[in-house]
Design a protein around this motif. Structure first.
Motif, PDB file in Angstrom:
ATOM      1  N   ASP A  93       0.858  -1.138  -0.042  1.00 20.87           N
ATOM      2  CA  ASP A  93       0.134   0.056  -0.037  1.00 20.87           C
ATOM      3  C   ASP A  93       0.995   1.145   0.107  1.00 20.87           C
ATOM      4  OD1 ASP A  93      -2.267  -1.605   0.014  1.00 20.87           O
ATOM      5  OD2 ASP A  93      -2.457  -1.461   2.362  1.00 20.87           O
ATOM      6  N   VAL A  94       1.859   1.367   0.715  1.00 18.89           N
ATOM      7  CA  VAL A  94       2.930   2.422   0.999  1.00 18.89           C
ATOM      8  C   VAL A  94       3.407   2.673  -0.701  1.00 18.89           C
ATOM      9  CG1 VAL A  94       5.284   3.133   1.540  1.00 18.89           C
ATOM     10  CG2 VAL A  94       3.680   2.155   3.180  1.00 18.89           C
ATOM     11  N   LEU A  95       3.724   1.495  -1.467  1.00 20.91           N
ATOM     12  CA  LEU A  95       4.480   1.515  -2.702  1.00 20.91           C
ATOM     13  C   LEU A  95       3.463   2.154  -3.567  1.00 20.91           C
ATOM     14  CD1 LEU A  95       6.619  -1.647  -2.870  1.00 20.91           C
ATOM     15  CD2 LEU A  95       7.463   0.893  -2.739  1.00 20.91           C
ATOM     16  N   ASP A  96       2.286   1.489  -3.502  1.00 19.15           N
ATOM     17  CA  ASP A  96       0.967   1.876  -4.310  1.00 19.15           C
ATOM     18  C   ASP A  96       0.629   3.417  -4.262  1.00 19.15           C
ATOM     19  OD1 ASP A  96       0.915  -0.440  -5.427  1.00 19.15           O
ATOM     20  OD2 ASP A  96      -0.976  -1.073  -4.165  1.00 19.15           O
ATOM     21  N   SER A  97       0.677   4.038  -2.972  1.00 22.95           N
ATOM     22  CA  SER A  97       0.473   5.323  -2.827  1.00 22.95           C
ATOM     23  C   SER A  97       1.633   6.360  -3.209  1.00 22.95           C
ATOM     24  CB  SER A  97       0.202   5.492  -1.461  1.00 22.95           C
ATOM     25  OG  SER A  97      -0.193   7.013  -1.190  1.00 22.95           O
ATOM     26  N   MET A  98       2.603   5.883  -2.907  1.00 22.96           N
ATOM     27  CA  MET A  98       3.822   6.737  -3.534  1.00 22.96           C
ATOM     28  C   MET A  98       3.976   6.786  -5.018  1.00 22.96           C
ATOM     29  SD  MET A  98       6.716   5.843  -0.744  1.00 22.96           S
ATOM     30  CE  MET A  98       7.954   7.563  -0.881  1.00 22.96           C
ATOM     31  N   GLU A  99       3.710   5.615  -5.776  1.00 23.95           N
ATOM     32  CA  GLU A  99       3.759   5.564  -7.037  1.00 23.95           C
ATOM     33  C   GLU A  99       2.617   6.196  -7.823  1.00 23.95           C
ATOM     34  OE1 GLU A  99       3.880   1.407  -7.765  1.00 23.95           O
ATOM     35  OE2 GLU A  99       5.890   0.882  -7.197  1.00 23.95           O
ATOM     36  N   GLN A 100       1.336   6.138  -7.273  1.00 21.36           N
ATOM     37  CA  GLN A 100       0.136   6.736  -7.885  1.00 21.36           C
ATOM     38  C   GLN A 100       0.376   8.174  -7.811  1.00 21.36           C
ATOM     39  OE1 GLN A 100      -3.396   5.778  -5.783  1.00 21.36           O
ATOM     40  NE2 GLN A 100      -4.618   7.104  -7.061  1.00 21.36           N
ATOM     41  N   HIS A 101       0.800   8.823  -6.697  1.00 24.65           N
ATOM     42  CA  HIS A 101       0.893  10.034  -6.124  1.00 24.65           C
ATOM     43  C   HIS A 101       2.249  10.719  -6.879  1.00 24.65           C
ATOM     44  CE1 HIS A 101      -3.078   9.965  -4.759  1.00 24.65           C
ATOM     45  NE2 HIS A 101      -2.726   9.214  -3.916  1.00 24.65           N
ATOM     46  N   GLN A 102       2.987   9.795  -7.220  1.00 24.63           N
ATOM     47  CA  GLN A 102       4.595  10.496  -7.685  1.00 24.63           C
ATOM     48  C   GLN A 102       5.140  11.040  -6.437  1.00 24.63           C
ATOM     49  OE1 GLN A 102       3.993  11.577 -11.605  1.00 24.63           O
ATOM     50  NE2 GLN A 102       5.177  10.007 -12.223  1.00 24.63           N
ATOM     51  N   VAL A 103       5.061  10.435  -5.203  1.00 28.18           N
ATOM     52  CA  VAL A 103       5.732  11.483  -4.285  1.00 28.18           C
ATOM     53  C   VAL A 103       6.860  10.636  -3.634  1.00 28.18           C
ATOM     54  CG1 VAL A 103       3.620  12.526  -3.363  1.00 28.18           C
ATOM     55  CG2 VAL A 103       4.071  10.138  -2.395  1.00 28.18           C
ATOM     56  N   LYS A 104       8.146  11.287  -3.222  1.00 32.90           N
ATOM     57  CA  LYS A 104       9.349  10.535  -2.847  1.00 32.90           C
ATOM     58  C   LYS A 104       9.259  10.506  -1.284  1.00 32.90           C
ATOM     59  CE  LYS A 104      11.312  12.714  -6.845  1.00 32.90           C
ATOM     60  NZ  LYS A 104      12.213  13.529  -7.436  1.00 32.90           N
ATOM     61  N   ARG A 105       8.392  11.321  -0.649  1.00 32.96           N
ATOM     62  CA  ARG A 105       8.538  11.084   0.720  1.00 32.96           C
ATOM     63  C   ARG A 105       6.989  10.938   1.417  1.00 32.96           C
ATOM     64  NH1 ARG A 105      11.406  15.172  -1.020  1.00 32.96           N
ATOM     65  NH2 ARG A 105      13.629  15.025  -0.709  1.00 32.96           N
ATOM     66  N   LEU A 106       6.495  10.047   2.210  1.00 36.57           N
ATOM     67  CA  LEU A 106       5.216   9.787   2.611  1.00 36.57           C
ATOM     68  C   LEU A 106       5.090   9.871   4.043  1.00 36.57           C
ATOM     69  CD1 LEU A 106       2.469   9.142   1.354  1.00 36.57           C
ATOM     70  CD2 LEU A 106       3.029   6.704   1.730  1.00 36.57           C
ATOM     71  N   PRO A 107       4.384  10.809   4.663  1.00 34.50           N
ATOM     72  CA  PRO A 107       4.093  10.874   5.947  1.00 34.50           C
ATOM     73  C   PRO A 107       3.470   9.582   6.619  1.00 34.50           C
ATOM     74  CG  PRO A 107       3.960  13.097   5.187  1.00 34.50           C
ATOM     75  CD  PRO A 107       3.759  12.062   4.045  1.00 34.50           C
ATOM     76  N   VAL A 108       3.891   9.082   8.054  1.00 38.54           N
ATOM     77  CA  VAL A 108       3.188   8.302   8.576  1.00 38.54           C
ATOM     78  C   VAL A 108       2.324   8.781   9.543  1.00 38.54           C
ATOM     79  CG1 VAL A 108       3.243   5.806   9.340  1.00 38.54           C
ATOM     80  CG2 VAL A 108       4.978   6.593   7.621  1.00 38.54           C
ATOM     81  N   ILE A 109       1.099   8.265   9.551  1.00 38.84           N
ATOM     82  CA  ILE A 109       0.104   8.838  10.648  1.00 38.84           C
ATOM     83  C   ILE A 109      -0.595   7.494  11.508  1.00 38.84           C
ATOM     84  CG2 ILE A 109      -2.113   9.871  11.078  1.00 38.84           C
ATOM     85  CD1 ILE A 109       0.000  11.864   9.857  1.00 38.84           C
ATOM     86  N   ASP A 110      -0.463   7.704  12.971  1.00 36.97           N
ATOM     87  CA  ASP A 110      -1.127   6.949  13.701  1.00 36.97           C
ATOM     88  C   ASP A 110      -2.059   7.531  14.554  1.00 36.97           C
ATOM     89  OD1 ASP A 110      -1.758   4.247  15.081  1.00 36.97           O
ATOM     90  OD2 ASP A 110       0.084   4.534  16.031  1.00 36.97           O
ATOM     91  N   ASN A 111      -3.389   6.948  14.693  1.00 40.52           N
ATOM     92  CA  ASN A 111      -4.201   7.694  15.677  1.00 40.52           C
ATOM     93  C   ASN A 111      -4.366   9.230  15.269  1.00 40.52           C
ATOM     94  OD1 ASN A 111      -5.445   5.420  16.866  1.00 40.52           O
ATOM     95  ND2 ASN A 111      -3.353   5.406  18.148  1.00 40.52           N
ATOM     96  N   GLY A 112      -4.143   9.673  14.066  1.00 39.19           N
ATOM     97  CA  GLY A 112      -4.256  11.243  13.904  1.00 39.19           C
ATOM     98  C   GLY A 112      -3.162  11.889  14.068  1.00 39.19           C
ATOM     99  N   ARG A 113      -1.955  11.259  14.420  1.00 35.88           N
ATOM    100  CA  ARG A 113      -0.856  11.925  14.798  1.00 35.88           C
ATOM    101  C   ARG A 113       0.416  11.524  13.787  1.00 35.88           C
ATOM    102  NH1 ARG A 113      -2.820  15.538  17.690  1.00 35.88           N
ATOM    103  NH2 ARG A 113      -3.356  14.995  19.604  1.00 35.88           N
TER     104      ARG A 113
END
Length: 144
Positions: A93-113
């Motif tokens: 899912d991480v790869l799919d999101s980064m590839e789909q949106h062509q982003v090189k960095r992806l923030p990770v959220i847990d319980n809204g933080r």
């Protein structure tokens, strides 16, 4: 190194990602980037992710346009809905999101933080060479 199918975003992320407050100026954001030796910072507004700013954003969208980075706020460059991934999302899912949106960095959220950020170097430590090659081909090649 092969990727285990059970890896989650939290397993590969860089922990302790530091936010820049939305009200902070771009010159301060650049100083924090230098201090942390990073090229991007999440922008937070009241402890909530509101965007991400890169060193390139500061140069291209502020300095090159003749604006004063001491007067432009981080929030001024945060456009649209920030892309992020849940800490329990699997690596595919991480790869799919980064590839789909062509982003090189992806923030990770847990319980809204914000709990971390995933960059290419984090992926390189956990993916096979073939997976990295596919990722690079999709993220660094513009959609037509």
């Amino acid at each position: 190194m092969t990727t285990r199918q059970d890896l989650k975003a939290r397993d590969i992320m860089h922990r302790d990602a530091q936010c820049i407050p939305a009200h902070e100026t771009l010159d301060r954001a650049a100083q924090v980037m230098r201090q942390l030796d990073v090229g991007a910072l999440p922008i937070c507004d009241n402890d909530r992710l509101s965007g991400i700013i890169t060193d390139r954003d500061i140069v291209i969208r502020c300095v090159a346009e003749g604006h004063d980075p001491g007067k432009v706020r981080a929030a001024d460059l945060a456009q649209g809905t920030p892309r992020w991934i849940d800490a329990d999302a699997d690596v595919r899912d991480v790869l799919d999101s980064m590839e789909q949106h062509q982003v090189k960095r992806l923030p990770v959220i847990d319980n809204g933080r914000l709990v971390g950020i995933i960059s290419e170097s984090d992926l390189a430590r956990h993916l096979t060479d073939q997976q990295i090659a596919e990722f690079v081909g999709k993220v660094f090649t513009p959609h037509r």
